[in-house]
Design a protein around this motif. Sequence first.
Motif, PDB file in Angstrom:
ATOM      1  N   GLN A   1       0.821  -1.205   0.000  1.00  0.00           N
ATOM      2  CA  GLN A   1       0.000   0.000   0.000  1.00  0.00           C
ATOM      3  C   GLN A   1       0.861   1.264   0.000  1.00  0.00           C
ATOM      4  OE1 GLN A   1      -3.290   0.023  -0.513  1.00  0.00           O
ATOM      5  NE2 GLN A   1      -2.984  -2.192  -0.755  1.00  0.00           N
ATOM      6  N   SER A   2       1.898   1.274   0.796  1.00  0.00           N
ATOM      7  CA  SER A   2       2.790   2.433   0.820  1.00  0.00           C
ATOM      8  C   SER A   2       3.481   2.619  -0.525  1.00  0.00           C
ATOM      9  CB  SER A   2       3.824   2.269   1.936  1.00  0.00           C
ATOM     10  OG  SER A   2       4.644   3.409   2.033  1.00  0.00           O
ATOM     11  N   ALA A   3       3.873   1.512  -1.142  1.00  0.00           N
ATOM     12  CA  ALA A   3       4.539   1.594  -2.444  1.00  0.00           C
ATOM     13  C   ALA A   3       3.618   2.203  -3.502  1.00  0.00           C
ATOM     14  CB  ALA A   3       5.010   0.209  -2.877  1.00  0.00           C
ATOM     15  N   ILE A   4       2.343   1.874  -3.462  1.00  0.00           N
ATOM     16  CA  ILE A   4       1.407   2.446  -4.431  1.00  0.00           C
ATOM     17  C   ILE A   4       1.291   3.953  -4.249  1.00  0.00           C
ATOM     18  CG2 ILE A   4      -1.032   2.536  -5.117  1.00  0.00           C
ATOM     19  CD1 ILE A   4      -1.135  -0.494  -4.455  1.00  0.00           C
ATOM     20  N   VAL A   5       1.170   4.397  -3.005  1.00  0.00           N
ATOM     21  CA  VAL A   5       1.077   5.836  -2.734  1.00  0.00           C
ATOM     22  C   VAL A   5       2.327   6.554  -3.235  1.00  0.00           C
ATOM     23  CG1 VAL A   5       0.994   7.570  -0.899  1.00  0.00           C
ATOM     24  CG2 VAL A   5      -0.483   5.556  -0.774  1.00  0.00           C
ATOM     25  N   GLN A   6       3.485   5.989  -2.923  1.00  0.00           N
ATOM     26  CA  GLN A   6       4.737   6.612  -3.344  1.00  0.00           C
ATOM     27  C   GLN A   6       4.919   6.546  -4.857  1.00  0.00           C
ATOM     28  OE1 GLN A   6       8.204   5.439  -0.927  1.00  0.00           O
ATOM     29  NE2 GLN A   6       6.728   4.654   0.576  1.00  0.00           N
ATOM     30  N   PHE A   7       4.467   5.446  -5.468  1.00  0.00           N
ATOM     31  CA  PHE A   7       4.543   5.336  -6.927  1.00  0.00           C
ATOM     32  C   PHE A   7       3.742   6.461  -7.572  1.00  0.00           C
ATOM     33  CE2 PHE A   7       3.125   4.177 -11.090  1.00  0.00           C
ATOM     34  CZ  PHE A   7       4.186   3.496 -11.660  1.00  0.00           C
ATOM     35  N   ASP A   8       2.530   6.687  -7.083  1.00  0.00           N
ATOM     36  CA  ASP A   8       1.695   7.740  -7.657  1.00  0.00           C
ATOM     37  C   ASP A   8       2.374   9.100  -7.565  1.00  0.00           C
ATOM     38  OD1 ASP A   8      -0.285   5.960  -8.351  1.00  0.00           O
ATOM     39  OD2 ASP A   8      -1.512   6.324  -6.572  1.00  0.00           O
ATOM     40  N   ARG A   9       3.055   9.333  -6.455  1.00  0.00           N
ATOM     41  CA  ARG A   9       3.776  10.599  -6.303  1.00  0.00           C
ATOM     42  C   ARG A   9       4.916  10.684  -7.315  1.00  0.00           C
ATOM     43  NH1 ARG A   9       6.416  10.380  -0.966  1.00  0.00           N
ATOM     44  NH2 ARG A   9       4.286  10.415  -0.180  1.00  0.00           N
ATOM     45  N   ALA A  10       5.716   9.624  -7.400  1.00  0.00           N
ATOM     46  CA  ALA A  10       6.868   9.637  -8.303  1.00  0.00           C
ATOM     47  C   ALA A  10       6.456   9.717  -9.759  1.00  0.00           C
ATOM     48  CB  ALA A  10       7.719   8.386  -8.074  1.00  0.00           C
ATOM     49  N   ALA A  11       5.327   9.097 -10.096  1.00  0.00           N
ATOM     50  CA  ALA A  11       4.900   9.013 -11.491  1.00  0.00           C
ATOM     51  C   ALA A  11       4.395  10.340 -12.044  1.00  0.00           C
ATOM     52  CB  ALA A  11       3.825   7.942 -11.642  1.00  0.00           C
ATOM     53  N   GLN A  12       4.366  11.378 -11.207  1.00  0.00           N
ATOM     54  CA  GLN A  12       4.059  12.711 -11.729  1.00  0.00           C
ATOM     55  C   GLN A  12       5.174  13.199 -12.656  1.00  0.00           C
ATOM     56  OE1 GLN A  12       2.455  15.567  -8.480  1.00  0.00           O
ATOM     57  NE2 GLN A  12       3.692  14.056  -7.359  1.00  0.00           N
ATOM     58  N   GLY A  13       6.392  12.726 -12.413  1.00  0.00           N
ATOM     59  CA  GLY A  13       7.556  13.255 -13.104  1.00  0.00           C
ATOM     60  C   GLY A  13       7.940  12.453 -14.331  1.00  0.00           C
ATOM     61  N   ARG A  14       8.823  13.044 -15.121  1.00  0.00           N
ATOM     62  CA  ARG A  14       9.445  12.402 -16.263  1.00  0.00           C
ATOM     63  C   ARG A  14      10.907  12.813 -16.275  1.00  0.00           C
ATOM     64  NH1 ARG A  14       5.122  10.564 -15.709  1.00  0.00           N
ATOM     65  NH2 ARG A  14       3.479  10.202 -17.254  1.00  0.00           N
ATOM     66  N   SER A  15      11.743  12.013 -16.901  1.00  0.00           N
ATOM     67  CA  SER A  15      13.167  12.298 -16.960  1.00  0.00           C
ATOM     68  C   SER A  15      13.627  12.456 -18.397  1.00  0.00           C
ATOM     69  CB  SER A  15      13.959  11.165 -16.291  1.00  0.00           C
ATOM     70  OG  SER A  15      15.349  11.410 -16.359  1.00  0.00           O
ATOM     71  N   ILE A  16      14.649  13.260 -18.572  1.00  0.00           N
ATOM     72  CA  ILE A  16      15.255  13.391 -19.907  1.00  0.00           C
ATOM     73  C   ILE A  16      16.285  12.292 -20.156  1.00  0.00           C
ATOM     74  CG2 ILE A  16      14.924  15.895 -19.942  1.00  0.00           C
ATOM     75  CD1 ILE A  16      17.953  16.155 -19.333  1.00  0.00           C
ATOM     76  N   TRP A  17      16.580  11.491 -19.125  1.00  0.00           N
ATOM     77  CA  TRP A  17      17.647  10.494 -19.245  1.00  0.00           C
ATOM     78  C   TRP A  17      17.067   9.130 -19.632  1.00  0.00           C
ATOM     79  CZ3 TRP A  17      21.840  13.094 -19.599  1.00  0.00           C
ATOM     80  CH2 TRP A  17      21.991  14.271 -18.875  1.00  0.00           C
ATOM     81  N   PRO A  18      17.571   8.509 -20.701  1.00  0.00           N
ATOM     82  CA  PRO A  18      16.981   7.255 -21.195  1.00  0.00           C
ATOM     83  C   PRO A  18      16.941   6.136 -20.162  1.00  0.00           C
ATOM     84  CG  PRO A  18      18.432   8.188 -22.859  1.00  0.00           C
ATOM     85  CD  PRO A  18      18.630   9.005 -21.618  1.00  0.00           C
ATOM     86  N   ARG A  19      18.015   5.958 -19.396  1.00  0.00           N
ATOM     87  CA  ARG A  19      18.012   4.868 -18.427  1.00  0.00           C
ATOM     88  C   ARG A  19      17.061   5.144 -17.271  1.00  0.00           C
ATOM     89  NH1 ARG A  19      22.182   4.578 -21.430  1.00  0.00           N
ATOM     90  NH2 ARG A  19      23.369   2.642 -21.806  1.00  0.00           N
ATOM     91  N   ALA A  20      16.952   6.369 -16.857  1.00  0.00           N
ATOM     92  CA  ALA A  20      15.991   6.703 -15.812  1.00  0.00           C
ATOM     93  C   ALA A  20      14.572   6.374 -16.265  1.00  0.00           C
ATOM     94  CB  ALA A  20      16.107   8.177 -15.437  1.00  0.00           C
ATOM     95  N   MET A  21      14.233   6.752 -17.494  1.00  0.00           N
ATOM     96  CA  MET A  21      12.895   6.444 -18.005  1.00  0.00           C
ATOM     97  C   MET A  21      12.707   4.942 -18.197  1.00  0.00           C
ATOM     98  SD  MET A  21      10.789   8.949 -18.191  1.00  0.00           S
ATOM     99  CE  MET A  21       9.543   8.396 -19.373  1.00  0.00           C
ATOM    100  N   ALA A  22      13.775   4.238 -18.579  1.00  0.00           N
ATOM    101  CA  ALA A  22      13.660   2.790 -18.755  1.00  0.00           C
ATOM    102  C   ALA A  22      13.374   2.105 -17.429  1.00  0.00           C
ATOM    103  CB  ALA A  22      14.936   2.236 -19.391  1.00  0.00           C
ATOM    104  N   PHE A  23      14.110   2.478 -16.369  1.00  0.00           N
ATOM    105  CA  PHE A  23      13.835   1.886 -15.060  1.00  0.00           C
ATOM    106  C   PHE A  23      12.415   2.222 -14.599  1.00  0.00           C
ATOM    107  CE2 PHE A  23      18.532   1.541 -14.483  1.00  0.00           C
ATOM    108  CZ  PHE A  23      18.569   0.213 -14.091  1.00  0.00           C
ATOM    109  N   ALA A  24      12.000   3.462 -14.799  1.00  0.00           N
ATOM    110  CA  ALA A  24      10.642   3.844 -14.400  1.00  0.00           C
ATOM    111  C   ALA A  24       9.598   3.036 -15.161  1.00  0.00           C
ATOM    112  CB  ALA A  24      10.441   5.343 -14.623  1.00  0.00           C
TER     113      ALA A  24
END
Length: 340
Positions: free
Chosen positions: A121-144
């Motif tokens: 449950q905590s992971a879902i809440v934190q995922f929703d927060r993190a998923a607001q963002g996007r990265s310009i870096w290919p590997r960062a976006m790949a991991f996401a």
Amino acid sequence: MTAATPAPIFDHLLRMTDHRGTFEHACFADPRPEHGYCADDMSRVLVVAARQPKTEGDVRRLASVAVRFLNEAQALTGACRNRMDVAGRWADEPAFEDCWGRCVWGLGTAAARSEVGWVRQSAIVQFDRAAQGRSIWPRAMAFAALGAAELLTVDPDHRAARALITDYAATVTEPSSNPAWPWPEARLTYANAVLAEAMIAAGVVLDSPPLWQRGLDLLEWLVDYETADGHLSPTPVAGRGPDDRRPGFDQQPIEVSTLADACARAAAVDAGAIWTAGVRAAAAWFQGANDASQPMWDPETGGGFDGLQANGVNRNQGAESTLAVLSTLQHAQNFSTVPQ
């Protein structure tokens, strides 16, 4: 049938972990608290702890420590800090760099796989927060994208995860037009296999066979390119280009585990024997089937050695290397009784 591979052993990782997190570095097997912790490692801790079956006690605690650490690492925008000192003070500012992508990966994996209810449950809440963002870096976006794909396996209608992986797919670079070097970058650098793995994961989620096939083709080329004399010979710290001499050192365990992750995912999509062989070769690399014929882990404690060098092994057992061993053995166990 092949013999069963060694089971993951968490003793060293547990020794490296206190109430705040997992220490980043070690001197041989001794933790070095003065170097603090990092979100990169805590994301990997969360991945490994969440997908370990039938966890109890101390291993379950690892997931709890990791999800708390990542919660503290996040800003309200979803950006992620990376480095914390031993006193619990952050040493950097939140950003959408690799640590953010790995954080999303860890949170999505925990949301999908953790056996601990409050961690999910905590992971879902934190995922929703993190998923607001996007990265310009290919590997960062790949991991996401990998984190989003994990969450979508249990909640196909999760809007933030689907939006993130859709945006990732729009950023995927086309392969090179050179058949001898199809890789989309001029050189292999780090965490190379994650680029192919994320294409496979996104292609499956978005029902885009061309995208997952592109990932499979790139991964097949990478496995072949990173193999020499019947064993893995991964890209060293300095990277690898088409004209570089082989083998290259300093080789890092994280490159091997990233390749194992990608091959395990590919095996779920494609029946090619190369994927099972890739996972087994990754596990064998840690057991001494490598360019120096040296074991890269301590089978008594589960600690991973930090680097394979031309003149031997860096026997410091940092968090990243130990997590690379654990992750690879988790996959290898799943393939240990599959006929070759």
